[in-house]
Design an enzyme around this catalytic site. Structure first.
Site, PDB file in Angstrom:
ATOM      1  N   LYS A 111      -0.115  -7.476  -6.129  1.00  0.00           N
ATOM      2  CA  LYS A 111       0.709  -6.787  -5.117  1.00  0.00           C
ATOM      3  C   LYS A 111       1.024  -7.726  -3.957  1.00  0.00           C
ATOM      4  O   LYS A 111       1.724  -7.379  -3.018  1.00  0.00           O
ATOM      5  CB  LYS A 111      -0.031  -5.561  -4.569  1.00  0.00           C
ATOM      6  CG  LYS A 111      -0.155  -4.425  -5.552  1.00  0.00           C
ATOM      7  CD  LYS A 111      -0.721  -3.086  -5.044  1.00  0.00           C
ATOM      8  CE  LYS A 111      -1.629  -2.955  -3.987  1.00  0.00           C
ATOM      9  NZ  LYS A 111      -2.230  -1.626  -3.795  1.00  0.00           N
TER      10      LYS A 111
ATOM     11  N   LYS B  21      -1.257  -8.700  -1.901  1.00  0.00           N
ATOM     12  CA  LYS B  21      -2.081  -8.243  -0.772  1.00  0.00           C
ATOM     13  C   LYS B  21      -3.438  -8.951  -0.813  1.00  0.00           C
ATOM     14  O   LYS B  21      -4.106  -8.937  -1.827  1.00  0.00           O
ATOM     15  CB  LYS B  21      -2.327  -6.729  -0.881  1.00  0.00           C
ATOM     16  CG  LYS B  21      -1.361  -5.880  -0.104  1.00  0.00           C
ATOM     17  CD  LYS B  21      -1.882  -4.441  -0.003  1.00  0.00           C
ATOM     18  CE  LYS B  21      -1.298  -3.769   1.204  1.00  0.00           C
ATOM     19  NZ  LYS B  21      -1.766  -2.402   1.395  1.00  0.00           N
TER      20      LYS B  21
HETATM   21  N1  C2G Z   1      -1.485   5.416   4.777  1.00  0.00           N
HETATM   22  C1  C2G Z   1      -1.138   6.406   5.685  1.00  0.00           C
HETATM   23  N2  C2G Z   1      -1.082   6.105   7.002  1.00  0.00           N
HETATM   24  C2  C2G Z   1      -1.364   4.843   7.435  1.00  0.00           C
HETATM   25  C3  C2G Z   1      -1.733   3.845   6.517  1.00  0.00           C
HETATM   26  C4  C2G Z   1      -1.790   4.154   5.167  1.00  0.00           C
HETATM   27  O1  C2G Z   1      -0.865   7.567   5.302  1.00  0.00           O
HETATM   28  N3  C2G Z   1      -1.307   4.581   8.759  1.00  0.00           N
HETATM   29  C5  C2G Z   1      -1.515   5.786   3.352  1.00  0.00           C
HETATM   30  C6  C2G Z   1      -0.499   4.985   2.541  1.00  0.00           C
HETATM   31  O2  C2G Z   1       0.796   5.570   2.666  1.00  0.00           O
HETATM   32  C7  C2G Z   1      -1.067   5.116   1.137  1.00  0.00           C
HETATM   33  C8  C2G Z   1      -2.594   5.172   1.392  1.00  0.00           C
HETATM   34  O3  C2G Z   1      -2.773   5.469   2.786  1.00  0.00           O
HETATM   35  O4  C2G Z   1      -0.648   6.344   0.560  1.00  0.00           O
HETATM   36  C9  C2G Z   1      -3.274   3.870   1.062  1.00  0.00           C
HETATM   37  O5  C2G Z   1      -2.619   2.854   1.805  1.00  0.00           O
HETATM   38  P1  C2G Z   1      -2.787   1.333   1.286  1.00  0.00           P
HETATM   39  O6  C2G Z   1      -4.225   1.054   1.078  1.00  0.00           O
HETATM   40  O7  C2G Z   1      -1.975   0.452   2.183  1.00  0.00           O
HETATM   41  O8  C2G Z   1      -2.107   1.455  -0.151  1.00  0.00           O
HETATM   42  P2  C2G Z   1      -1.009   0.472  -0.788  1.00  0.00           P
HETATM   43  O9  C2G Z   1      -1.472  -0.924  -0.633  1.00  0.00           O
HETATM   44  O10 C2G Z   1       0.281   0.891  -0.238  1.00  0.00           O
HETATM   45  O11 C2G Z   1      -1.144   0.787  -2.350  1.00  0.00           O
HETATM   46  O12 C2G Z   1       0.379   1.910  -6.674  1.00  0.00           O
HETATM   47  C10 C2G Z   1       0.474   2.219  -5.296  1.00  0.00           C
HETATM   48  C11 C2G Z   1      -0.222   1.190  -4.449  1.00  0.00           C
HETATM   49  O13 C2G Z   1      -1.497   0.861  -4.966  1.00  0.00           O
HETATM   50  C12 C2G Z   1      -0.357   1.696  -3.003  1.00  0.00           C
END
Ligand code: C2G
Length: 156
Positions: free
Chosen positions: A48, A50
Protein backbone atom coordinates in the site's frame (compact mmCIF):
# COMPACT_ATOMS: atom_id res chain seq x y z
CA UNK A 1 -32.83 -9.16 9.98
CA UNK A 2 -32.09 -7.05 13.08
CA UNK A 3 -28.72 -5.30 13.25
CA UNK A 4 -27.79 -7.59 16.15
CA UNK A 5 -27.88 -10.56 13.76
CA UNK A 6 -25.71 -8.87 11.14
CA UNK A 7 -21.98 -9.22 10.50
CA UNK A 8 -19.94 -6.18 9.47
CA UNK A 9 -16.35 -6.09 8.22
CA UNK A 10 -13.77 -3.35 7.81
CA UNK A 11 -10.14 -3.24 6.71
CA UNK A 12 -7.28 -1.04 7.87
CA UNK A 13 -3.74 -0.57 9.11
CA UNK A 14 -4.66 0.81 12.58
CA UNK A 15 -1.11 2.09 13.16
CA UNK A 16 -0.63 4.26 16.30
CA UNK A 17 -4.20 3.42 17.33
CA UNK A 18 -6.15 6.65 18.01
CA UNK A 19 -9.63 8.04 18.62
CA UNK A 20 -10.43 8.06 14.90
CA UNK A 21 -9.98 4.30 14.79
CA UNK A 22 -11.97 3.85 18.01
CA UNK A 23 -14.86 6.00 16.77
CA UNK A 24 -15.05 3.93 13.59
CA UNK A 25 -15.07 0.59 15.46
CA UNK A 26 -17.74 1.89 17.87
CA UNK A 27 -19.90 2.87 14.86
CA UNK A 28 -19.49 -0.62 13.42
CA UNK A 29 -20.76 -2.17 16.65
CA UNK A 30 -23.82 0.10 16.49
CA UNK A 31 -24.54 -1.29 13.00
CA UNK A 32 -24.03 -5.03 13.54
CA UNK A 33 -23.86 -7.65 16.25
CA UNK A 34 -20.62 -9.14 14.93
CA UNK A 35 -17.69 -6.91 14.00
CA UNK A 36 -14.77 -8.31 12.00
CA UNK A 37 -11.64 -6.24 11.45
CA UNK A 38 -9.04 -7.16 8.85
CA UNK A 39 -5.73 -5.63 9.94
CA UNK A 40 -3.19 -5.00 7.19
CA UNK A 41 -0.01 -7.07 7.56
CA UNK A 42 3.35 -5.28 7.41
CA UNK A 43 3.95 -6.89 4.00
CA UNK A 44 0.59 -5.67 2.63
CA UNK A 45 1.25 -2.19 4.00
CA UNK A 46 4.47 -2.17 1.99
CA UNK A 47 2.30 -2.90 -1.08
CA UNK A 48 0.00 0.00 0.00
CA UNK A 49 3.11 2.17 0.18
CA UNK A 50 2.53 2.66 3.92
CA UNK A 51 5.34 2.43 6.49
CA UNK A 52 4.00 1.45 9.92
CA UNK A 53 5.63 2.22 13.28
CA UNK A 54 3.79 -0.51 15.18
CA UNK A 55 4.38 -4.11 14.04
CA UNK A 56 1.46 -6.22 12.75
CA UNK A 57 1.29 -8.51 15.82
CA UNK A 58 0.95 -5.49 18.16
CA UNK A 59 -1.61 -3.77 15.93
CA UNK A 60 -3.63 -7.01 15.97
CA UNK A 61 -3.36 -7.31 19.79
CA UNK A 62 -4.61 -3.73 20.25
CA UNK A 63 -7.57 -4.09 17.86
CA UNK A 64 -8.47 -7.49 19.41
CA UNK A 65 -8.60 -5.80 22.83
CA UNK A 66 -11.24 -3.29 21.68
CA UNK A 67 -14.62 -4.26 23.17
CA UNK A 68 -16.45 -3.50 19.89
CA UNK A 69 -14.39 -6.06 17.94
CA UNK A 70 -15.37 -9.74 17.75
CA UNK A 71 -12.80 -11.13 15.31
CA UNK A 72 -9.53 -9.92 13.79
CA UNK A 73 -8.17 -11.42 10.57
CA UNK A 74 -5.08 -10.47 8.54
CA UNK A 75 -5.44 -8.30 5.45
CA UNK A 76 -2.83 -9.65 3.04
CA UNK A 77 -4.08 -8.45 -0.36
CA UNK A 78 -6.48 -6.13 -2.19
CA UNK A 79 -8.24 -9.18 -3.63
CA UNK A 80 -9.37 -10.94 -0.45
CA UNK A 81 -12.50 -8.90 0.29
CA UNK A 82 -15.01 -10.89 -1.82
CA UNK A 83 -13.80 -14.19 -0.37
CA UNK A 84 -13.94 -12.72 3.16
CA UNK A 85 -17.54 -11.55 2.60
CA UNK A 86 -18.48 -15.08 1.53
CA UNK A 87 -16.38 -16.92 4.15
CA UNK A 88 -17.70 -14.91 7.12
CA UNK A 89 -21.26 -14.35 5.87
CA UNK A 90 -20.74 -10.59 5.91
CA UNK A 91 -23.85 -8.40 5.59
CA UNK A 92 -22.12 -5.00 5.56
CA UNK A 93 -18.73 -3.78 4.40
CA UNK A 94 -17.86 -0.44 6.01
CA UNK A 95 -14.85 1.87 5.80
CA UNK A 96 -14.04 5.55 6.15
CA UNK A 97 -15.14 8.06 3.53
CA UNK A 98 -11.52 8.50 2.45
CA UNK A 99 -12.23 5.35 0.44
CA UNK A 100 -15.58 6.56 -0.97
CA UNK A 101 -16.48 4.60 -4.11
CA UNK A 102 -13.34 2.43 -4.11
CA UNK A 103 -15.12 -0.73 -2.94
CA UNK A 104 -18.50 -0.40 -4.72
CA UNK A 105 -17.77 -3.71 -6.47
CA UNK A 106 -18.70 -5.36 -3.15
CA UNK A 107 -22.33 -4.15 -3.55
CA UNK A 108 -22.95 -7.38 -5.48
CA UNK A 109 -22.21 -9.33 -2.29
CA UNK A 110 -23.17 -7.10 0.67
CA UNK A 111 -24.20 -3.60 1.74
CA UNK A 112 -21.35 -1.08 1.29
CA UNK A 113 -21.12 1.89 3.68
CA UNK A 114 -18.59 4.74 3.74
CA UNK A 115 -18.46 6.39 7.17
CA UNK A 116 -17.48 9.93 8.17
CA UNK A 117 -13.87 10.12 9.35
CA UNK A 118 -13.00 11.67 12.72
CA UNK A 119 -11.58 15.15 12.06
CA UNK A 120 -8.23 16.52 13.32
CA UNK A 121 -6.58 13.17 13.98
CA UNK A 122 -4.63 10.83 11.74
CA UNK A 123 -1.66 8.54 12.03
CA UNK A 124 0.18 10.72 9.51
CA UNK A 125 -0.43 13.83 11.67
CA UNK A 126 0.69 12.00 14.83
CA UNK A 127 3.90 10.91 13.10
CA UNK A 128 4.51 14.50 11.90
CA UNK A 129 3.99 15.94 15.41
CA UNK A 130 6.25 13.29 16.95
CA UNK A 131 8.93 13.99 14.34
CA UNK A 132 8.71 17.75 15.03
CA UNK A 133 8.97 17.26 18.80
CA UNK A 134 11.95 14.93 18.43
CA UNK A 135 13.68 17.44 16.16
CA UNK A 136 13.67 20.17 18.87
CA UNK A 137 17.30 20.48 20.11
CA UNK A 138 17.73 18.90 23.55
CA UNK A 139 19.16 22.11 25.03
CA UNK A 140 16.06 24.06 23.91
CA UNK A 141 13.82 21.56 25.70
CA UNK A 142 15.98 21.79 28.86
CA UNK A 143 15.95 25.61 28.68
CA UNK A 144 12.18 25.62 28.37
CA UNK A 145 11.92 23.32 31.39
CA UNK A 146 14.16 25.72 33.40
CA UNK A 147 11.86 28.62 32.48
CA UNK A 148 8.84 26.58 33.55
CA UNK A 149 10.52 25.70 36.85
CA UNK A 150 11.32 29.40 37.49
CA UNK A 151 7.72 30.37 36.75
CA UNK A 152 6.40 27.65 39.03
CA UNK A 153 8.65 28.87 41.90
CA UNK A 154 7.44 32.47 41.37
CA UNK A 155 3.81 31.36 41.55
CA UNK A 156 4.31 29.33 44.76
N1 C2G B 1 -10.26 6.59 10.15
C1 C2G B 1 -11.25 7.46 10.58
N2 C2G B 1 -10.89 8.67 11.07
C2 C2G B 1 -9.58 9.04 11.12
C3 C2G B 1 -8.58 8.15 10.70
C4 C2G B 1 -8.94 6.90 10.20
O1 C2G B 1 -12.46 7.14 10.53
N3 C2G B 1 -9.26 10.25 11.62
C5 C2G B 1 -10.70 5.29 9.61
C6 C2G B 1 -10.30 5.12 8.15
O2 C2G B 1 -11.25 5.78 7.31
C7 C2G B 1 -10.34 3.60 8.00
C8 C2G B 1 -9.91 3.11 9.40
O3 C2G B 1 -10.04 4.23 10.30
O4 C2G B 1 -11.68 3.18 7.75
C9 C2G B 1 -8.49 2.62 9.42
O5 C2G B 1 -7.67 3.67 8.92
P1 C2G B 1 -6.21 3.28 8.36
O6 C2G B 1 -5.52 2.45 9.37
O7 C2G B 1 -5.57 4.52 7.84
O8 C2G B 1 -6.63 2.32 7.15
P2 C2G B 1 -6.08 2.36 5.65
O9 C2G B 1 -4.60 2.40 5.68
O10 C2G B 1 -6.84 3.40 4.96
O11 C2G B 1 -6.44 0.89 5.12
O12 C2G B 1 -8.26 -2.31 2.16
C10 C2G B 1 -8.49 -1.08 2.83
C11 C2G B 1 -7.24 -0.57 3.49
O13 C2G B 1 -6.57 -1.59 4.21
C12 C2G B 1 -7.59 0.60 4.43
Amino acid sequence: MSSAEKTIITYGTFDLFHIGHLNLLRRLKEMAGRVIVAVSTDEFNAQKGKRTLIPFEQRVAIVEAIRYVDLVIPEVSWEQKIDDVKTYGVDIFAIGKDWEGKFDFLKEYCEVVYLERTHDISTTELKRSLKHFLSIPREDVLRALDVLDALRRELE
